[in-house]
Design a protein around this motif. Structure first.
Motif, mmCIF file in Angstrom:
data_model
loop_
_atom_site.group_PDB
_atom_site.id
_atom_site.type_symbol
_atom_site.label_atom_id
_atom_site.label_comp_id
_atom_site.label_asym_id
_atom_site.label_seq_id
_atom_site.Cartn_x
_atom_site.Cartn_y
_atom_site.Cartn_z
ATOM 1 N N VAL A 383 -24.789 -43.261 85.421
ATOM 2 C CA VAL A 383 -26.075 -42.737 85.886
ATOM 3 C C VAL A 383 -26.761 -42.031 84.723
ATOM 4 O O VAL A 383 -26.142 -41.193 84.043
ATOM 5 C CB VAL A 383 -25.894 -41.755 87.065
ATOM 6 C CG1 VAL A 383 -27.249 -41.164 87.472
ATOM 7 C CG2 VAL A 383 -25.255 -42.453 88.255
ATOM 8 N N LEU A 384 -28.028 -42.366 84.497
ATOM 9 C CA LEU A 384 -28.788 -41.756 83.414
ATOM 10 C C LEU A 384 -29.515 -40.521 83.912
ATOM 11 O O LEU A 384 -30.227 -40.567 84.918
ATOM 12 C CB LEU A 384 -29.804 -42.760 82.854
ATOM 13 C CG LEU A 384 -30.770 -42.234 81.791
ATOM 14 C CD1 LEU A 384 -30.026 -41.827 80.525
ATOM 15 C CD2 LEU A 384 -31.846 -43.270 81.480
ATOM 16 N N ALA A 411 -39.064 -45.547 77.587
ATOM 17 C CA ALA A 411 -38.215 -46.074 76.513
ATOM 18 C C ALA A 411 -36.788 -45.564 76.647
ATOM 19 O O ALA A 411 -35.819 -46.320 76.453
ATOM 20 C CB ALA A 411 -38.795 -45.696 75.157
ATOM 21 N N THR A 412 -36.636 -44.291 76.991
ATOM 22 C CA THR A 412 -35.298 -43.710 77.169
ATOM 23 C C THR A 412 -34.578 -44.359 78.336
ATOM 24 O O THR A 412 -33.379 -44.653 78.261
ATOM 25 C CB THR A 412 -35.408 -42.194 77.404
ATOM 26 O OG1 THR A 412 -36.108 -41.586 76.312
ATOM 27 C CG2 THR A 412 -34.029 -41.563 77.524
ATOM 28 N N TYR A 413 -35.299 -44.611 79.415
ATOM 29 C CA TYR A 413 -34.707 -45.254 80.587
ATOM 30 C C TYR A 413 -34.231 -46.668 80.244
ATOM 31 O O TYR A 413 -33.118 -47.082 80.622
ATOM 32 C CB TYR A 413 -35.719 -45.290 81.726
ATOM 33 C CG TYR A 413 -35.266 -46.073 82.939
ATOM 34 C CD1 TYR A 413 -34.283 -45.563 83.788
ATOM 35 C CD2 TYR A 413 -35.799 -47.323 83.223
ATOM 36 C CE1 TYR A 413 -33.857 -46.286 84.902
ATOM 37 C CE2 TYR A 413 -35.383 -48.050 84.329
ATOM 38 C CZ TYR A 413 -34.414 -47.523 85.163
ATOM 39 O OH TYR A 413 -33.993 -48.243 86.261
ATOM 40 N N ARG A 414 -35.049 -47.408 79.519
ATOM 41 C CA ARG A 414 -34.681 -48.779 79.176
ATOM 42 C C ARG A 414 -33.528 -48.830 78.187
ATOM 43 O O ARG A 414 -32.661 -49.719 78.268
ATOM 44 C CB ARG A 414 -35.900 -49.521 78.630
ATOM 45 C CG ARG A 414 -36.978 -49.770 79.690
ATOM 46 C CD ARG A 414 -38.222 -50.396 79.105
ATOM 47 N NE ARG A 414 -39.228 -50.626 80.141
ATOM 48 C CZ ARG A 414 -40.480 -51.002 79.899
ATOM 49 N NH1 ARG A 414 -40.877 -51.206 78.632
ATOM 50 N NH2 ARG A 414 -41.339 -51.172 80.893
ATOM 51 N N LYS A 421 -30.515 -33.096 74.052
ATOM 52 C CA LYS A 421 -31.323 -32.168 74.837
ATOM 53 C C LYS A 421 -32.413 -32.857 75.668
ATOM 54 O O LYS A 421 -33.362 -32.211 76.107
ATOM 55 C CB LYS A 421 -31.955 -31.098 73.946
ATOM 56 C CG LYS A 421 -30.939 -30.179 73.286
ATOM 57 C CD LYS A 421 -31.626 -29.073 72.505
ATOM 58 C CE LYS A 421 -30.577 -28.132 71.903
ATOM 59 N NZ LYS A 421 -31.198 -27.016 71.160
ATOM 60 N N PHE A 422 -32.259 -34.168 75.868
ATOM 61 C CA PHE A 422 -33.270 -34.878 76.662
ATOM 62 C C PHE A 422 -32.640 -35.845 77.663
ATOM 63 O O PHE A 422 -33.123 -35.946 78.807
ATOM 64 C CB PHE A 422 -34.225 -35.639 75.749
ATOM 65 C CG PHE A 422 -35.381 -36.284 76.472
ATOM 66 C CD1 PHE A 422 -36.410 -35.505 76.998
ATOM 67 C CD2 PHE A 422 -35.445 -37.662 76.643
ATOM 68 C CE1 PHE A 422 -37.477 -36.094 77.682
ATOM 69 C CE2 PHE A 422 -36.502 -38.260 77.317
ATOM 70 C CZ PHE A 422 -37.518 -37.470 77.832
ATOM 71 N N ALA A 423 -31.586 -36.540 77.290
ATOM 72 C CA ALA A 423 -31.009 -37.542 78.185
ATOM 73 C C ALA A 423 -29.508 -37.636 77.997
ATOM 74 O O ALA A 423 -28.981 -37.423 76.893
ATOM 75 C CB ALA A 423 -31.656 -38.909 77.942
ATOM 76 N N TYR A 424 -28.821 -37.976 79.090
ATOM 77 C CA TYR A 424 -27.368 -38.118 79.032
ATOM 78 C C TYR A 424 -26.925 -39.177 80.036
ATOM 79 O O TYR A 424 -27.387 -39.191 81.188
ATOM 80 C CB TYR A 424 -26.680 -36.797 79.359
ATOM 81 C CG TYR A 424 -25.168 -36.858 79.276
ATOM 82 C CD1 TYR A 424 -24.522 -36.865 78.039
ATOM 83 C CD2 TYR A 424 -24.397 -36.950 80.432
ATOM 84 C CE1 TYR A 424 -23.141 -36.938 77.952
ATOM 85 C CE2 TYR A 424 -23.011 -37.024 80.354
ATOM 86 C CZ TYR A 424 -22.392 -37.015 79.116
ATOM 87 O OH TYR A 424 -21.019 -37.098 79.029
#
Length: 486
Positions: A383-384, A411-414, A421-424
């Motif tokens: 899970v993103l 772009a991060t989702y794709r 500090k933004f996505a994991y």
């Protein structure tokens, strides 16, 4: 005028003229929701007339009984023209234009009722007719895409409360665009919004499909909002894409049913009302359709997971995708809600959890989350989590998602990868170790922990403030009427 060469300045001028007319009307008597409803409907009716959408010779109504639709300028200044519009639209509905059936049902058209009294109604109505003579809304003068976006912005500027104090909060254009790009609807998709409101989110998703071969389905509890949804779809040039737009409570009486089973959709998008209480009081368990299992009935005190459970149930079992705007409490509340969350994770349908800024949604300042569901994940089980809490630009009244922010989130989702500090990207074991708490601070360091459920506290405070304002306006009107009487 060649509509292909209308520049942004000309479009802004058209929108500015309409806004100016609206402001003049609303300033006359102190704006209230019926006036706003009336003005939005008036623009749509002007659009129908200018567009030659039907042959007036088919209507058994004399020329002096209505303001003429097929010539742009309006005729007549009768204060009882509401009855005339009803007759006109009934005639259309009974003829070949069945798409207009029920479009104007229960809309208040009598200007003398909407704008206070006979004198003020007459003044407002004549002003509308005079000013709209010089604004052409037909396809020869403005494209459906341009007019549709102007109409959606007008809707966004007029959020209202219904009689039960549940939010009607139109989804902001930036957030609608983000959802459209994340969900990536494709040619041939069946697109559904179970809590459509004004239909702006549904329309924006439809715009994303190229070529324009898709079908739109919706259900909305509030009858006026259901009407506005139909008008919004039609004015955005999607008449051929519109299928079923139903009026009713999605939770207690889902109407998009075929062969006694819920219809399935490739794309489901929703911005449900937050914190709806006692949602199951009128629930007929014979119409449950398997949405709420015996061990997973959402609590009566909050309908958030009832909406989520319904949405997951109507997603196509092969490639269904969904995007749902929810309050942050959905991510961490315990009890049955925690059990439902765990079930969703184990069934591998949650694709991403995206934290959004506060003060983004009309009518509330609370931060919200965008949940992305996907039944076509295959072997992907991670899970993103994305922290987009600071991804906004300030406007005069609220925060907005800018184009740059939208592009970064998409772009991060794709890419589906970690960003400091933004996505994991969390695996199922990590989520299990966090006891199926999906609050973003557990996964992205930049997100602050929330100790209490401020969402509902702030929501209730805002509702009380609106009620106080409405009561004050009502009192002012009573005092004004008393003064005039004396």
């Amino acid at each position: 005028m060649d509509i292909n060469h209308i520049n942004s300045n000309e479009l802004n001028q058209i929108e500015g003229k309409i806004r100016h007319i609206f402001e003049r009307c609303l300033n006359y008597t102190g704006a209230h929701s019926e006036q706003k409803d009336y003005l939005l409907a008036f623009v749509f009716f002007k659009f129908l007339g200018d567009s030659h959408g039907f042959d007036l010779s088919e209507l058994n109504i004399t020329e002096d009984e209505f303001y003429k639709l097929d010539s742009g300028p309006f005729k007549g200044d009768s204060l009882d023209f509401g009855d005339v519009l009803d007759k006109t639209l009934d005639s259309i509905a009974k003829g070949k234009y069945d798409v207009f059936i029920d479009v104007f049902k229960r809309l208040a058209y009598a200007a003398k009722k909407v704008f206070g009294d006979i004198e003020q109604g007459s003044k407002t109505f004549r002003m509308l007719i005079e000013n709209f003579k010089h604004i052409k809304l037909d396809p020869q003068h403005i494209s459906s895409i341009s007019l549709g976006r102007i109409y959606r912005r007008l809707i966004e500027d007029f959020p209202v409360l219904n009689s039960k104090s549940e939010h009607f909060a139109p989804t902001p254009e930036g957030l609608s665009s983000l959802i459209a790009k994340l969900i990536e609807p494709k040619n041939g998709d069946k697109i559904h919004d179970p809590t459509s409101g004004s239909g702006s989110l549904l329309v924006r998703i439809g715009e994303e499909v190229k070529p324009e071969k898709f079908t739109l389905y919706a259900q909305e509890k509030n009858r006026y909002m259901c009407t506005l949804c139909k008008m919004n779809i039609l004015i955005n040039g999607m008449r051929n894409n519109m299928r079923n737009i139903e009026c009713g409570d999605t939770l207690t009486n889902p109407l998009l049913v075929k062969n006694n089973k819920l219809m399935k959709f490739n794309v489901v998008i929703a911005h449900p009302p937050f914190f709806v209480k006692n949602w199951n009081e009128e629930l007929d368990y014979k119409k449950n359709y398997g949405r709420f299992g015996n061990n997973f009935i959402p609590p009566a005190s909050k309908a958030d997971y009832a909406f989520i459970s319904h949405i997951v149930s109507v997603m196509d079992d092969t490639d269904g995708k969904a995007a749902v705007i929810v309050p942050n409490g959905v991510l961490y509340r315990g009890g049955v809600e925690k059990d439902i969350r765990e079930s969703l994770i184990k069934n591998n349908v949650i694709d991403a959890v995206i934290g959004l800024p506060a003060n983004l949604i009309y009518g509330t300042t609370i931060p919200v989350t965008l949940l992305i569901f996907n039944k076509g994940r295959g072997k992907k089980e991670n899970v993103l989590f994305i922290d987009a809490r600071e991804s906004f630009v300030n406007s005069r009244t609220k925060n907005e998602l800018g184009e740059e922010h939208i592009n970064i989130i998409v772009a991060t989702y794709r890419d589906n990868c970690n960003v400091d500090k933004f996505a994991y990207v969390a695996n199922r074991e990590e989520i299990h170790n966090n006891d199926y708490n999906l609050y973003i601070s557990r996964y992205v360091e930049n997100f602050e922990e929330e100790n209490i459920d401020m969402d509902e506290i702030n929501f209730k405070r805002e509702i009380l403030e609106k009620e106080i304002l409405e009561n004050q306006l009502a009192l002012d009107k009573c005092l004004s009427d008393l003064k005039n009487l004396i």
